[in-house]
Design an enzyme around this catalytic site. Sequence first.
Site, PDB file in Angstrom:
ATOM      1  N   CYS A  47      20.246  -5.870  29.075  1.00 26.82           N
ATOM      2  CA  CYS A  47      21.375  -5.516  28.221  1.00 26.82           C
ATOM      3  C   CYS A  47      21.960  -4.174  28.666  1.00 26.82           C
ATOM      4  O   CYS A  47      21.253  -3.344  29.240  1.00 26.82           O
ATOM      5  CB  CYS A  47      20.877  -5.425  26.768  1.00 26.82           C
ATOM      6  SG  CYS A  47      22.107  -4.901  25.570  1.00 26.82           S
ATOM      7  N   GLY A  48      23.218  -3.959  28.380  1.00 28.99           N
ATOM      8  CA  GLY A  48      23.836  -2.668  28.664  1.00 28.99           C
ATOM      9  C   GLY A  48      23.176  -1.529  27.904  1.00 28.99           C
ATOM     10  O   GLY A  48      23.296  -0.367  28.286  1.00 28.99           O
TER      11      GLY A  48
END
Length: 158
Positions: A47-48
């Site tokens: 995930c970012g």
Amino acid sequence: MSQGQEAGSDKKSSVYQFKATTIDGQKIDLAKYKGKVLLIVNVASECGYTDQYKALQALHAKYAMQGLAILAFPCNDFGGQEPGDEAKIKAFAQKTYGAEFDLFSKVKILGKDAAPLYQFLTSKNANAKNAGEVKWNFEKFVIGRDGTLVARFAADVE
């Protein structure tokens, strides 16, 4: 795959009434955390926001001895960003971020198959002003020493 929690109803008043499965497959009663402040967070390896593992570990290192426990629940519900199994997730968190806080087995958070703990955390019964579905990875729930939900933070809040 285990959902990570055993059945429970939305009528429960604290997280201490739930059970969870650790990343190593051990079933535990969340009552073991009584008297601690909990930060419950859904995590993902791709995930970012994955770098938030650093901040979670820093919080753990600084406040664990004062009664903070971080409970991280891997989840693949958001963009398929946690595709690995428990062994891969644990290795990633520990090797990449030095994670020493409590990791649990992967759970579902959305829909009818959501883990009972997350059904509770997102319910009006837990805390009406913080009710509603989890929106993304790394959403955080702060649980007071009495086991009740006191605050909720969106994924972008580190």
